[in-house]
Write a protein that holds these residues in place. Structure first.
Motif, PDB file in Angstrom:
ATOM      1  N   ASP A  86       0.806  -1.224   0.000  1.00 46.84           N
ATOM      2  CA  ASP A  86       0.000   0.000   0.000  1.00 46.84           C
ATOM      3  C   ASP A  86       0.841   1.278   0.000  1.00 46.84           C
ATOM      4  OD1 ASP A  86      -1.820   2.042   0.379  1.00 46.84           O
ATOM      5  OD2 ASP A  86      -2.991   0.985   1.855  1.00 46.84           O
ATOM      6  N   PRO A  87       1.783   1.462   0.939  1.00 45.30           N
ATOM      7  CA  PRO A  87       2.548   2.713   0.951  1.00 45.30           C
ATOM      8  C   PRO A  87       3.664   2.778  -0.082  1.00 45.30           C
ATOM      9  CG  PRO A  87       3.288   1.309   2.741  1.00 45.30           C
ATOM     10  CD  PRO A  87       2.143   0.602   2.084  1.00 45.30           C
ATOM     11  N   PRO A  90       3.126   3.774  -6.288  1.00 43.63           N
ATOM     12  CA  PRO A  90       2.941   5.207  -6.562  1.00 43.63           C
ATOM     13  C   PRO A  90       1.506   5.655  -6.287  1.00 43.63           C
ATOM     14  CG  PRO A  90       4.174   4.143  -8.330  1.00 43.63           C
ATOM     15  CD  PRO A  90       3.693   3.048  -7.450  1.00 43.63           C
ATOM     16  N   ALA A  91       1.372   6.754  -5.577  1.00 41.16           N
ATOM     17  CA  ALA A  91       0.050   7.209  -5.138  1.00 41.16           C
ATOM     18  C   ALA A  91      -0.867   7.569  -6.299  1.00 41.16           C
ATOM     19  CB  ALA A  91       0.211   8.403  -4.197  1.00 41.16           C
ATOM     20  N   ASP A  92      -0.279   7.996  -7.427  1.00 33.76           N
ATOM     21  CA  ASP A  92      -1.106   8.439  -8.551  1.00 33.76           C
ATOM     22  C   ASP A  92      -1.419   7.321  -9.555  1.00 33.76           C
ATOM     23  OD1 ASP A  92       1.533   8.213  -9.315  1.00 33.76           O
ATOM     24  OD2 ASP A  92       1.461   9.879 -10.727  1.00 33.76           O
ATOM     25  N   ARG A  94      -3.402   3.832 -10.435  1.00 35.27           N
ATOM     26  CA  ARG A  94      -4.498   2.946 -10.043  1.00 35.27           C
ATOM     27  C   ARG A  94      -4.018   1.499 -10.192  1.00 35.27           C
ATOM     28  NH1 ARG A  94     -10.100   4.580 -12.781  1.00 35.27           N
ATOM     29  NH2 ARG A  94      -8.838   4.492 -14.678  1.00 35.27           N
ATOM     30  N   THR A 131       5.769   1.857 -11.630  1.00 33.67           N
ATOM     31  CA  THR A 131       5.375   0.907 -10.588  1.00 33.67           C
ATOM     32  C   THR A 131       6.502  -0.080 -10.307  1.00 33.67           C
ATOM     33  OG1 THR A 131       3.086   1.090 -11.355  1.00 33.67           O
ATOM     34  CG2 THR A 131       3.609  -0.754  -9.915  1.00 33.67           C
ATOM     35  N   ARG A 203      -6.709   1.417  -1.328  1.00 29.85           N
ATOM     36  CA  ARG A 203      -6.226   2.138  -2.505  1.00 29.85           C
ATOM     37  C   ARG A 203      -6.307   1.269  -3.758  1.00 29.85           C
ATOM     38  NH1 ARG A 203      -0.846   2.786  -3.716  1.00 29.85           N
ATOM     39  NH2 ARG A 203      -1.692   3.291  -5.763  1.00 29.85           N
TER      40      ARG A 203
END
Length: 364
Positions: A86-87, A90-92, A94, A131, A203
């Motif tokens: 999860d952390p 990459p946050a952006d 999907r 990723t 996420r």
């Protein structure tokens, strides 16, 4: 089909069939269930009926409890892997969960008792490099493959070489689509990613319900050699029973299968699920059937490869022949002729070369 296999399939269709088994009947059924990696799932289903569970011989319940506990351990490993990822991801981007991880994250009934070996993730081709870089930076390491296999994965496959992180129980497979880019069946990636569904409270995302069924059918009938894959059919049966609640759902399934060029794979999945697991398929909602010769060939190959067998002796001639044909079919569906000849020639040559020594700390 032998009596023990018939009993196993009957119980997968209706757990009440367990009431008819004697203690002597149970021994080969338990062994077949373990071979098929279905003992945990079957144990969960039987244990959910208290009266039925109590009627089982104590020795049989012991085998099922062991499988239930082991599958719970594997499921917890999936949850731990997702928390670790999860952390890191990459946050952006999907990130879509596939197959076992997706089934578990959605809380699907047939995920109880599954025994996963890996976590499958899907991102777009545009997000693949970022990723992969994020995973490598966080300690995930790809399998050591030669230059040819590295090129095969990156140019012709639908996924990167498997990755592991030291101290983690599960392998990680990073996909950018759901079928090899050289294969006969190619997904409509725009439709695939447009249909993604977010998983509440996480996420992560999952495929559209119909795409989950199509993906499972593609994976089984194109991307495996069919050997001992009854569990994959049980997954498809579970997905159909969970997701398809109306005629409109069936219409959408057939439409999406056509868009992904997987109608034939879906037909085979429905055909064998209905025959062996009693999967409810509306008569008016079947994909177009394959040619009769192909149906007859698969009706001979699939039972001799897909269904589990007791490992007391070598497989018979028919099973060995069916396995070889299934292997040829698998390669032929995944690659055009020129690439297939090149691939098989490389593998044959690599097979006669001395093996490279294993990396330090890694068993050969």
């Amino acid at each position: 089909m032998n009596a023990a296999l018939d009993r196993l399939l009957s119980m997968l269709h209706d757990g009440a069939a367990a009431r008819t088994l004697s203690l002597a009947d149970w021994e080969p059924v338990l062994r077949l269930g373990r071979q098929a990696r279905l003992l945990g799932l079957l144990g969960h289903r039987l244990a959910s009926d208290e009266a039925l569970w109590s009627a089982l011989p104590p020795q049989v319940r012991g085998h099922f409890r062991s499988a239930i506990n082991y599958s719970a351990c594997r499921l917890q490993a999936v949850r731990m892997e997702l928390r670790a990822l999860d952390p890191v991801l990459p946050a952006d981007v999907r990130v879509v969960l596939l197959k076992g991880a997706a089934y578990a994250a959605q809380g699907l009934e047939f995920a109880c008792g599954r025994m996963p070996n890996d976590v499958d993730l899907l991102v777009t081709r545009a997000d693949l490099d970022a990723t992969e870089a994020a995973l490598r930076a966080a300690g995930w390491v790809a399998d050591d493959v030669d230059a040819y296999d590295e090129r095969y994965y990156r140019e012709w496959s639908h996924e990167l070489p498997p990755m592991r992180k030291p101290g983690h129980a599960l392998e990680l497979d990073l996909h950018h689509t759901i079928a090899p880019v050289t294969s006969r069946t190619r997904a409509d990636d725009a439709l695939l990613f447009a249909g993604m569904v977010p998983l509440a409270g996480t996420r992560f995302w999952v495929l559209h319900p119909c795409d989950q069924i199509v993906h499972a059918a593609i994976h089984l009938f194109q991307d495996t050699e069919l050997d001992g894959r009854l569990r994959d059919l049980v997954d498809i049966d579970g997905l159909i029973r969970h997701h398809l609640r109306s005629d409109a759902d069936w219409v959408e399934l057939l439409s999406r299968a056509r868009s992904h060029r997987a109608s034939r794979m879906l037909w085979y999945a429905l055909h064998f699920c209905a025959a062996w697991l009693g999967t409810p398929v509306p008569a008016a909602r079947w994909p177009e059937a394959p040619p009769e010769a192909a149906r007859r060939a698969m009706d001979w190959i699939v039972p001799r490869t897909c269904l589990p067998r007791l490992p007391d002796g070598a497989p018979g001639l028919e099973r060995r022949l069916a396995g070889q044909i299934a292997q040829l079919r698998y390669h032929r569906l995944r690659m055009p002729t020129g690439l297939l000849i090149r691939h098989l020639a490389h593998k044959a040559w690599a097979g006669v070369l001395p093996r490279r020594p294993a990396r330090e700390g890694v068993e050969a």
